[in-house]
Design a protein around this motif. Sequence first.
Motif, PDB file in Angstrom:
ATOM      1  N   ALA A 126      23.531 -43.400  19.353  1.00  0.00           N
ATOM      2  CA  ALA A 126      22.388 -43.137  20.239  1.00  0.00           C
ATOM      3  C   ALA A 126      21.086 -43.590  19.579  1.00  0.00           C
ATOM      4  O   ALA A 126      20.213 -44.164  20.237  1.00  0.00           O
ATOM      5  N   MET A 127      20.956 -43.360  18.273  1.00  0.00           N
ATOM      6  CA  MET A 127      19.771 -43.794  17.539  1.00  0.00           C
ATOM      7  C   MET A 127      19.661 -45.313  17.565  1.00  0.00           C
ATOM      8  O   MET A 127      18.591 -45.867  17.811  1.00  0.00           O
ATOM      9  N   LEU A 128      20.771 -46.004  17.347  1.00  0.00           N
ATOM     10  CA  LEU A 128      20.771 -47.467  17.377  1.00  0.00           C
ATOM     11  C   LEU A 128      20.452 -47.998  18.771  1.00  0.00           C
ATOM     12  O   LEU A 128      19.715 -48.985  18.920  1.00  0.00           O
ATOM     13  N   ASP A 129      21.007 -47.357  19.805  1.00  0.00           N
ATOM     14  CA  ASP A 129      20.702 -47.759  21.189  1.00  0.00           C
ATOM     15  C   ASP A 129      19.215 -47.590  21.484  1.00  0.00           C
ATOM     16  O   ASP A 129      18.587 -48.453  22.103  1.00  0.00           O
ATOM     17  N   ALA A 130      18.653 -46.463  21.061  1.00  0.00           N
ATOM     18  CA  ALA A 130      17.232 -46.200  21.303  1.00  0.00           C
ATOM     19  C   ALA A 130      16.368 -47.225  20.573  1.00  0.00           C
ATOM     20  O   ALA A 130      15.370 -47.712  21.125  1.00  0.00           O
ATOM     21  N   ALA A 131      16.739 -47.570  19.345  1.00  0.00           N
ATOM     22  CA  ALA A 131      15.983 -48.575  18.586  1.00  0.00           C
ATOM     23  C   ALA A 131      16.066 -49.930  19.284  1.00  0.00           C
ATOM     24  O   ALA A 131      15.053 -50.622  19.431  1.00  0.00           O
ATOM     25  N   ARG A 132      17.261 -50.306  19.727  1.00  0.00           N
ATOM     26  CA  ARG A 132      17.445 -51.590  20.414  1.00  0.00           C
ATOM     27  C   ARG A 132      16.587 -51.663  21.673  1.00  0.00           C
ATOM     28  O   ARG A 132      15.986 -52.684  21.980  1.00  0.00           O
ATOM     29  N   ASP A 133      16.502 -50.537  22.401  1.00  0.00           N
ATOM     30  CA  ASP A 133      15.740 -50.485  23.654  1.00  0.00           C
ATOM     31  C   ASP A 133      14.252 -50.237  23.437  1.00  0.00           C
ATOM     32  O   ASP A 133      13.484 -50.289  24.396  1.00  0.00           O
ATOM     33  N   GLY A 134      13.849 -49.904  22.213  1.00  0.00           N
ATOM     34  CA  GLY A 134      12.451 -49.575  21.953  1.00  0.00           C
ATOM     35  C   GLY A 134      12.054 -48.239  22.553  1.00  0.00           C
ATOM     36  O   GLY A 134      10.883 -47.992  22.833  1.00  0.00           O
ATOM     37  N   ASP A 135      13.020 -47.347  22.732  1.00  0.00           N
ATOM     38  CA  ASP A 135      12.785 -46.020  23.312  1.00  0.00           C
ATOM     39  C   ASP A 135      12.393 -45.062  22.186  1.00  0.00           C
ATOM     40  O   ASP A 135      13.243 -44.430  21.556  1.00  0.00           O
ATOM     41  N   VAL A 136      11.096 -44.981  21.925  1.00  0.00           N
ATOM     42  CA  VAL A 136      10.574 -44.214  20.796  1.00  0.00           C
ATOM     43  C   VAL A 136      10.937 -42.734  20.902  1.00  0.00           C
ATOM     44  O   VAL A 136      11.381 -42.125  19.922  1.00  0.00           O
ATOM     45  N   ALA A 137      10.776 -42.144  22.070  1.00  0.00           N
ATOM     46  CA  ALA A 137      11.067 -40.712  22.238  1.00  0.00           C
ATOM     47  C   ALA A 137      12.542 -40.413  21.954  1.00  0.00           C
ATOM     48  O   ALA A 137      12.865 -39.446  21.251  1.00  0.00           O
ATOM     49  N   ALA A 138      13.438 -41.234  22.473  1.00  0.00           N
ATOM     50  CA  ALA A 138      14.870 -41.017  22.242  1.00  0.00           C
ATOM     51  C   ALA A 138      15.217 -41.251  20.774  1.00  0.00           C
ATOM     52  O   ALA A 138      16.045 -40.540  20.210  1.00  0.00           O
ATOM     53  N   TYR A 139      14.568 -42.229  20.148  1.00  0.00           N
ATOM     54  CA  TYR A 139      14.817 -42.513  18.736  1.00  0.00           C
ATOM     55  C   TYR A 139      14.435 -41.311  17.886  1.00  0.00           C
ATOM     56  O   TYR A 139      15.211 -40.855  17.049  1.00  0.00           O
ATOM     57  N   ILE A 140      13.244 -40.782  18.107  1.00  0.00           N
ATOM     58  CA  ILE A 140      12.786 -39.629  17.329  1.00  0.00           C
ATOM     59  C   ILE A 140      13.636 -38.400  17.638  1.00  0.00           C
ATOM     60  O   ILE A 140      13.929 -37.598  16.750  1.00  0.00           O
ATOM     61  N   ALA A 141      14.091 -38.263  18.885  1.00  0.00           N
ATOM     62  CA  ALA A 141      14.920 -37.112  19.273  1.00  0.00           C
ATOM     63  C   ALA A 141      16.264 -37.099  18.546  1.00  0.00           C
ATOM     64  O   ALA A 141      16.910 -36.053  18.475  1.00  0.00           O
ATOM     65  N   CYS A 142      16.681 -38.220  18.005  1.00  0.00           N
ATOM     66  CA  CYS A 142      17.929 -38.283  17.240  1.00  0.00           C
ATOM     67  C   CYS A 142      17.764 -37.719  15.830  1.00  0.00           C
ATOM     68  O   CYS A 142      18.732 -37.604  15.097  1.00  0.00           O
TER      69      CYS A 142
END
Length: 169
Positions: A57-73
Motif C-alpha cells: 500500500a505504501m509503494l502504491d501510494a508513492a507511485r500514485d503520489g498520494d501523500v495522505a495515503a503514503y503517510i497513513a501507512c
Amino acid sequence: MRKDTQAKVLTALLAAGVVIYVAGEKNGWKWPSGEAAASLIAGAKDEPTPPRETIYAMLDAARDGDVAAYIACHTGAMARQLEQSRDEMTPEGFAKYLIERNREIKGVAINEPEMASDTRARIRVEYVYKDRNEVQQVELERQDGRWRIASVDSAQRVKTLVPYGTPVY
C-alpha cells in the motif's frame, strides 16, 4: 417476484452500474487504490491486513503520489517526520518526490514477516533498480487492527551478478 421481473431488475441495475462507472471515468473520478482500497478490503473481511500489504500500500501510494495515503501507512516518529517533510516541501512537491523516487524502482521482493509479537513485525524488503539492488529492514506495528510502518533501517546495497535489463542468452 417472478423470474422475468427479477431478470429485468438485475439487468437494469447492471446497466446503471456500467453507466455510473463510465461517467465516473470520464469525469476523472478516482477509484480507491493503495491504502484506501486496502482499508476497504480489510474492513470488509473484518480481519487485520497482513503486514506485507502495508508495504504494498505504501509503494502504491508513492507511485500514485498520494501523500495522505503514503503517510497513513506510517506511525509514530516516522509519520511525524514525513508530515514535517510534506509541510516543508509542500504537498505537491512531496507528491512529485514520491513519484520520482518510486519511478526508479523496477521490482520489489518482500520476505515473510518475522513476528516479534502480536503487534510488532519485521520484514526484509529488497528493491530492484536498473543499476543496483537495495535491502531494507522494515519494522511494523499493529494499531487498531492495521499494520503501520514504524521505522526503516538504512538501505544496504546488494551486489548483483546480473544487472536488471541485461540480455540473457
